[in-house]
Write a protein that holds these residues in place. Structure first.
Motif, mmCIF file in Angstrom:
data_model
loop_
_atom_site.group_PDB
_atom_site.id
_atom_site.type_symbol
_atom_site.label_atom_id
_atom_site.label_comp_id
_atom_site.label_asym_id
_atom_site.label_seq_id
_atom_site.Cartn_x
_atom_site.Cartn_y
_atom_site.Cartn_z
ATOM 1 N N TYR A 84 1.011 -1.235 -0.081
ATOM 2 C CA TYR A 84 0.183 0.072 -0.074
ATOM 3 C C TYR A 84 0.981 1.187 -0.138
ATOM 4 C CZ TYR A 84 -2.930 3.838 1.751
ATOM 5 O OH TYR A 84 -3.493 4.860 2.108
ATOM 6 N N ASN A 85 1.853 1.469 0.896
ATOM 7 C CA ASN A 85 2.694 2.245 0.881
ATOM 8 C C ASN A 85 3.514 2.620 -0.440
ATOM 9 O OD1 ASN A 85 1.991 3.139 3.617
ATOM 10 N ND2 ASN A 85 3.494 1.946 4.571
ATOM 11 N N THR A 86 4.037 1.737 -1.037
ATOM 12 C CA THR A 86 4.507 1.863 -2.491
ATOM 13 C C THR A 86 3.451 2.504 -3.453
ATOM 14 O OG1 THR A 86 6.047 -0.193 -2.016
ATOM 15 C CG2 THR A 86 5.659 0.496 -4.400
ATOM 16 N N PHE A 87 2.386 1.743 -3.513
ATOM 17 C CA PHE A 87 1.380 2.235 -4.427
ATOM 18 C C PHE A 87 1.145 3.979 -3.837
ATOM 19 C CE2 PHE A 87 0.552 -1.658 -5.720
ATOM 20 C CZ PHE A 87 -0.175 -1.402 -6.968
ATOM 21 N N LYS A 88 1.162 4.226 -2.616
ATOM 22 C CA LYS A 88 0.732 5.660 -2.415
ATOM 23 C C LYS A 88 1.830 6.509 -2.553
ATOM 24 C CE LYS A 88 -0.591 7.921 1.880
ATOM 25 N NZ LYS A 88 -0.584 8.017 3.554
ATOM 26 N N ASP A 89 3.105 6.106 -2.319
ATOM 27 C CA ASP A 89 4.260 6.928 -2.716
ATOM 28 C C ASP A 89 4.289 7.397 -4.109
ATOM 29 O OD1 ASP A 89 4.897 7.231 -0.077
ATOM 30 O OD2 ASP A 89 6.544 5.383 -0.278
ATOM 31 N N ARG A 90 4.110 6.318 -5.058
ATOM 32 C CA ARG A 90 4.375 6.507 -6.353
ATOM 33 C C ARG A 90 3.054 7.075 -7.020
ATOM 34 N NH1 ARG A 90 7.542 2.588 -8.954
ATOM 35 N NH2 ARG A 90 6.945 3.318 -10.965
ATOM 36 N N LEU A 91 1.990 7.099 -6.505
ATOM 37 C CA LEU A 91 0.751 7.672 -7.088
ATOM 38 C C LEU A 91 0.158 8.794 -6.379
ATOM 39 C CD1 LEU A 91 -1.678 4.676 -7.350
ATOM 40 C CD2 LEU A 91 -0.500 5.727 -9.070
ATOM 41 N N GLN A 92 0.984 9.298 -5.488
ATOM 42 C CA GLN A 92 0.594 10.580 -4.632
ATOM 43 C C GLN A 92 0.695 11.841 -5.687
ATOM 44 O OE1 GLN A 92 0.411 10.814 -1.203
ATOM 45 N NE2 GLN A 92 0.028 12.931 -1.512
ATOM 46 N N PRO A 93 1.401 12.054 -6.554
ATOM 47 C CA PRO A 93 1.011 13.125 -7.383
ATOM 48 C C PRO A 93 -0.037 13.285 -8.059
ATOM 49 C CG PRO A 93 3.334 12.119 -7.892
ATOM 50 C CD PRO A 93 2.647 11.342 -7.075
ATOM 51 N N TYR A 94 -0.671 12.217 -8.544
ATOM 52 C CA TYR A 94 -2.065 12.301 -9.129
ATOM 53 C C TYR A 94 -3.099 11.787 -8.305
ATOM 54 C CZ TYR A 94 1.972 11.254 -12.463
ATOM 55 O OH TYR A 94 3.042 11.516 -13.140
ATOM 56 N N TYR A 95 -3.006 10.950 -7.270
ATOM 57 C CA TYR A 95 -3.979 10.550 -6.195
ATOM 58 C C TYR A 95 -3.498 10.988 -4.901
ATOM 59 C CZ TYR A 95 -5.781 8.049 -10.257
ATOM 60 O OH TYR A 95 -6.218 7.675 -11.422
ATOM 61 N N PRO A 96 -3.764 12.220 -4.401
ATOM 62 C CA PRO A 96 -3.206 12.582 -3.083
ATOM 63 C C PRO A 96 -3.975 12.173 -1.905
ATOM 64 C CG PRO A 96 -4.283 14.571 -4.417
ATOM 65 C CD PRO A 96 -4.178 13.152 -5.370
ATOM 66 N N TYR A 97 -5.296 11.471 -2.006
ATOM 67 C CA TYR A 97 -5.891 10.980 -0.915
ATOM 68 C C TYR A 97 -6.153 9.518 -1.083
ATOM 69 C CZ TYR A 97 -6.714 15.999 -1.185
ATOM 70 O OH TYR A 97 -6.505 17.372 -1.177
#
Length: 83
Positions: A34-47
């Motif tokens: 989850y944290n890997t996805f969150k870190d990589r997608l943060q610029p596009y999906y910040p929430y």
């Protein structure tokens, strides 16, 4: 996993960020994933939110959203499938 993240996070190549406001993944039980996805997608999906009951039999539902999540609820079922 890396291939999925790459496909989702490259808007210049027609990735999902051009067409989806919300991404939902089932069976994401591992917080590191989850944290890997969150870190990589943060610029596009910040929430984002991760719903898990701490067992491998939980839903492991991960949500990633382009807009703030105003309200959410999670109703886990017992392991035998009955609420």
């Amino acid at each position: 996993m890396e291939h999925i993240i790459d496909e989702l996070s490259h808007p210049q190549e027609g990735g999902a960020v051009l067409v989806h406001d919300i991404l939902a993944f089932q069976e994401m039980f591992d917080r590191n994933t989850y944290n890997t996805f969150k870190d990589r997608l943060q610029p596009y999906y910040p929430y984002s939110e991760l719903y898990t009951s701490g067992t491998i039999a939980s839903s492991g539902l991960a949500l990633f959203c382009r807009y703030p999540i105003a309200r959410c609820a999670f109703y886990p079922y017992h392991l035998n499938g009955r609420p």
